[in-house]
Write a protein that holds these residues in place. Structure first.
Motif, short mmCIF file in Angstrom:
data_model
loop_
_atom_site.label_atom_id
_atom_site.label_comp_id
_atom_site.label_asym_id
_atom_site.label_seq_id
_atom_site.Cartn_x
_atom_site.Cartn_y
_atom_site.Cartn_z
N ILE A 1 28.50 16.36 26.25
CA ILE A 1 29.56 15.82 25.40
C ILE A 1 30.82 16.65 25.62
O ILE A 1 30.76 17.81 26.03
N GLN A 2 31.97 16.03 25.35
CA GLN A 2 33.24 16.74 25.56
C GLN A 2 34.28 16.24 24.58
O GLN A 2 34.52 15.03 24.48
N LYS A 3 34.88 17.13 23.86
CA LYS A 3 35.94 16.75 22.94
C LYS A 3 37.17 16.35 23.75
O LYS A 3 37.55 17.04 24.69
N ILE A 4 37.79 15.22 23.37
CA ILE A 4 39.01 14.81 24.06
C ILE A 4 40.25 15.12 23.23
O ILE A 4 41.36 15.09 23.74
N PRO B 1 27.32 -2.92 45.16
CA PRO B 1 26.85 -1.59 45.53
C PRO B 1 27.68 -0.51 44.85
O PRO B 1 28.91 -0.58 44.80
N ILE B 2 27.00 0.49 44.31
CA ILE B 2 27.70 1.63 43.69
C ILE B 2 27.10 2.92 44.24
O ILE B 2 26.34 3.61 43.54
N PRO B 3 27.44 3.27 45.47
CA PRO B 3 26.85 4.46 46.10
C PRO B 3 27.15 5.76 45.36
O PRO B 3 26.42 6.73 45.51
N LYS B 4 28.22 5.77 44.56
CA LYS B 4 28.57 6.96 43.79
C LYS B 4 28.26 6.80 42.31
O LYS B 4 28.76 7.55 41.47
N GLY B 5 27.41 5.82 41.98
CA GLY B 5 26.96 5.66 40.61
C GLY B 5 27.99 5.01 39.70
O GLY B 5 28.99 4.43 40.14
N VAL B 6 27.74 5.14 38.40
CA VAL B 6 28.63 4.56 37.39
C VAL B 6 28.48 5.33 36.10
O VAL B 6 27.43 5.93 35.84
N SER B 7 29.53 5.36 35.30
CA SER B 7 29.45 5.99 33.98
C SER B 7 29.46 4.91 32.91
O SER B 7 30.03 3.84 33.09
N TYR B 8 28.79 5.22 31.80
CA TYR B 8 28.83 4.37 30.62
C TYR B 8 29.51 5.19 29.53
O TYR B 8 28.93 6.13 28.99
N ASN B 9 30.74 4.85 29.22
CA ASN B 9 31.54 5.67 28.32
C ASN B 9 31.42 5.20 26.87
O ASN B 9 31.38 4.00 26.60
N SER B 10 31.39 6.17 25.99
CA SER B 10 31.36 5.90 24.56
C SER B 10 32.05 7.08 23.87
O SER B 10 32.10 8.19 24.43
N TYR B 11 32.58 6.84 22.66
CA TYR B 11 33.40 7.85 22.01
C TYR B 11 33.10 7.86 20.51
O TYR B 11 32.83 6.81 19.92
N ILE B 12 33.14 9.06 19.93
CA ILE B 12 32.90 9.21 18.49
C ILE B 12 34.13 9.82 17.82
O ILE B 12 34.71 10.80 18.31
N LEU B 13 34.51 9.25 16.69
CA LEU B 13 35.56 9.79 15.84
C LEU B 13 34.93 10.50 14.65
O LEU B 13 34.12 9.91 13.92
N LEU B 14 35.29 11.76 14.46
CA LEU B 14 34.85 12.53 13.29
C LEU B 14 36.04 12.68 12.35
O LEU B 14 36.89 13.56 12.52
N ASP B 15 36.13 11.81 11.38
CA ASP B 15 37.19 11.81 10.38
C ASP B 15 36.49 11.84 9.02
O ASP B 15 35.31 12.23 8.93
N GLU C 1 20.97 11.34 22.18
CA GLU C 1 21.08 12.79 21.95
C GLU C 1 22.55 13.20 21.82
O GLU C 1 22.89 14.04 20.98
N ASN C 2 23.42 12.62 22.65
CA ASN C 2 24.84 12.94 22.58
C ASN C 2 25.43 12.54 21.23
O ASN C 2 26.22 13.28 20.62
N VAL C 3 25.05 11.36 20.75
CA VAL C 3 25.55 10.89 19.45
C VAL C 3 25.07 11.81 18.34
O VAL C 3 25.86 12.24 17.48
N SER C 4 23.79 12.13 18.36
CA SER C 4 23.21 12.97 17.31
C SER C 4 23.85 14.36 17.31
O SER C 4 24.19 14.90 16.25
N ALA C 5 24.03 14.93 18.50
CA ALA C 5 24.60 16.27 18.58
C ALA C 5 26.05 16.29 18.10
O ALA C 5 26.49 17.25 17.45
N THR C 6 26.80 15.23 18.39
CA THR C 6 28.20 15.18 17.98
C THR C 6 28.32 14.99 16.47
O THR C 6 29.14 15.64 15.81
N LEU C 7 27.49 14.14 15.92
CA LEU C 7 27.51 13.95 14.45
C LEU C 7 27.04 15.21 13.73
O LEU C 7 27.48 15.49 12.61
N ASN C 8 26.13 15.93 14.35
CA ASN C 8 25.70 17.24 13.84
C ASN C 8 25.28 17.17 12.36
O ASN C 8 25.73 17.96 11.52
N GLY C 9 24.44 16.19 12.08
CA GLY C 9 23.91 16.07 10.73
C GLY C 9 24.66 15.09 9.85
O GLY C 9 24.16 14.71 8.77
#
Length: 399
Positions: free
Chosen positions: A4-7, A29-43, A62-70
């Motif tokens: 995860i990375q804060k933007i 064909p995607i020889p270099k793969g692909v990303s699936y992007n998603s973003y969380i707002l903590l307000d 896991e990324n969602v759970s770690a970012t929400l942090n409880g």
């Protein structure tokens, strides 16, 4: 371990990569793969922007759970219902029992088509211009139908000036740590795949893209966060200009793409000879493709880039060589227009390729054909080379 990375202070990237997938949508064909992007707002309220593909389920959750942090999740915004972004809606809504799903009516209908889940009392329907206040932030919703599905919408954070652009402004390729376009050599390392992504995924829908670009022009956009590829935070106008050109079918380059279908190499010889003659006349960035060994998505993409296209094909079964037919049908399906085209054919006893190619291309708008047409019988002769010289001269003159 979560990737995860804060933007910025309140938004966090929670997407995931897939480098094992060979074909995007089971076709590109995607020889270099692909990303699936998603973003969380903590307000004061928490917001998840879209989910991800089922192939990255564990990492994404896991990324969602770690970012929400409880913390609980208050809202899941669904901008696009293709399974590479919506596959985990049920997982999220089941895990976060108090979350409200934010979508438009067309999206809600599609959710019922993809999932058998009970969302009674858990849906907030939005339409063009509606807003959602989360505390410090206000999210505004922009309908973007047919970019490239009918239910697509984008979300604009009026506080941080971020446009969450759904599939627009995206690209093939997995993210190699660097999350931002300004952290890589985008023109040389990413642009070809961004163009191939646009041309093949969105390319048919130039008019709807233009409509969304017009809406976006009225916004103060400081960052673009797409569902695939890198985030834009600098030089946004450069990439928006690419979309302006692609969606109006305006060539990026005054150059030539030569695509050939050759059985025993004689048509290939003619294609290569023309390429060298064009280069000798000062034309740059020429590309030559064998349609039998090049996936059509690359040629479709290159056709969006270049101003001039040459198709050289062998006649086959009293018609057109199948691989060339596939390429031309794909170009036709993506509604390419505003191009200059030259045609070459080879046939030992009954040349049929040019007429077959013209038949397929007949529905394309604003196409200029260059003379002379090149008709080769079996193998090139000196007279054919003279015709190639004339064609090269005419191509240069048309530029």
């Amino acid at each position: 371990m979560q990737n995860i990375q804060k933007i910025n202070q309140d938004w966090t990237y929670v997407g995931a990569n897939n480098r094992r997938l060979n074909l995007f949508e089971n076709i590109y064909p995607i020889p270099k793969g692909v990303s699936y992007n998603s973003y969380i707002l903590l307000d004061e309220k928490t917001v998840l922007m879209d989910t991800a593909d089922a192939s990255v389920q564990k990492e994404f959750l896991e990324n969602v759970s770690a970012t929400l942090n409880g913390r609980s999740l208050d809202y899941l915004v669904v901008q696009h219902m293709e399974p590479d972004h919506c596959a985990l809606i049920s997982d999220i809504m089941d895990k976060y029992k108090t979350a409200t799903l934010v979508c438009n009516q067309k999206t809600l209908t599609m959710i019922g088509q993809f999932f058998d889940i009970n969302l009674e009392g858990r849906v907030l329907l939005v339409k063009e211009g509606d807003t959602l206040n989360t505390g410090k932030h206000t999210l505004s919703f922009i309908m973007a139908p047919m970019v490239h599905w009918p239910e697509v919408m984008m979300t604009y954070d009026t506080t941080d000036k971020i446009l969450f652009s759904a599939d627009a402004f995206g690209s093939f390729n997995a993210i190699d740590g660097n999350l931002y376009a300004d952290e890589v050599d985008y023109p040389n390392q990413w642009l070809d795949d961004a163009r191939r992504y646009y041309a093949n995924i969105v390319g048919k829908y130039g008019i709807p893209v233009q409509a969304v670009l017009k809406k976006a022009s009225g916004l103060d956009i400081q960052m673009i966060c797409p569902l695939h590829g890198l985030i834009w935070r600098q030089n946004l106008s450069w990439f928006i200009d690419k979309y302006q050109k692609w969606s109006t079918y305006t060539p990026e380059d005054k150059s030539v793409v030569i695509s050939y279908a050759s059985i025993y190499g004689f048509t290939e010889q003619a294609a290569n000879a023309l390429a060298f003659k064009l280069a000798q006349r000062g034309i740059k960035n020429i590309k030559v493709y064998d349609v039998s060994s090049t996936h059509p998505s690359w040629i479709v993409s290159e056709s969006f880039r270049a101003s001039h296209l040459v198709f050289a094909a062998s006649s086959y079964n009293a018609g057109l060589f199948p691989a060339m037919e596939t390429v031309l049908l794909d170009i036709k399906a993506h509604a390419l227009c505003n191009r200059t085209i030259a045609l070459m054919e080879n046939g030992s006893w009954a040349p049929t390729a040019i007429n077959a190619m013209k038949s397929i291309l007949a529905d394309l708008k604003n196409i200029t054909y260059i003379e002379p047409e090149i008709h080769i019988k079996s193998a090139m002769k000196s007279t054919d080379e003279n015709q190639l010289d004339k064609l090269a001269d005419e191509i240069v003159k048309s530029m």
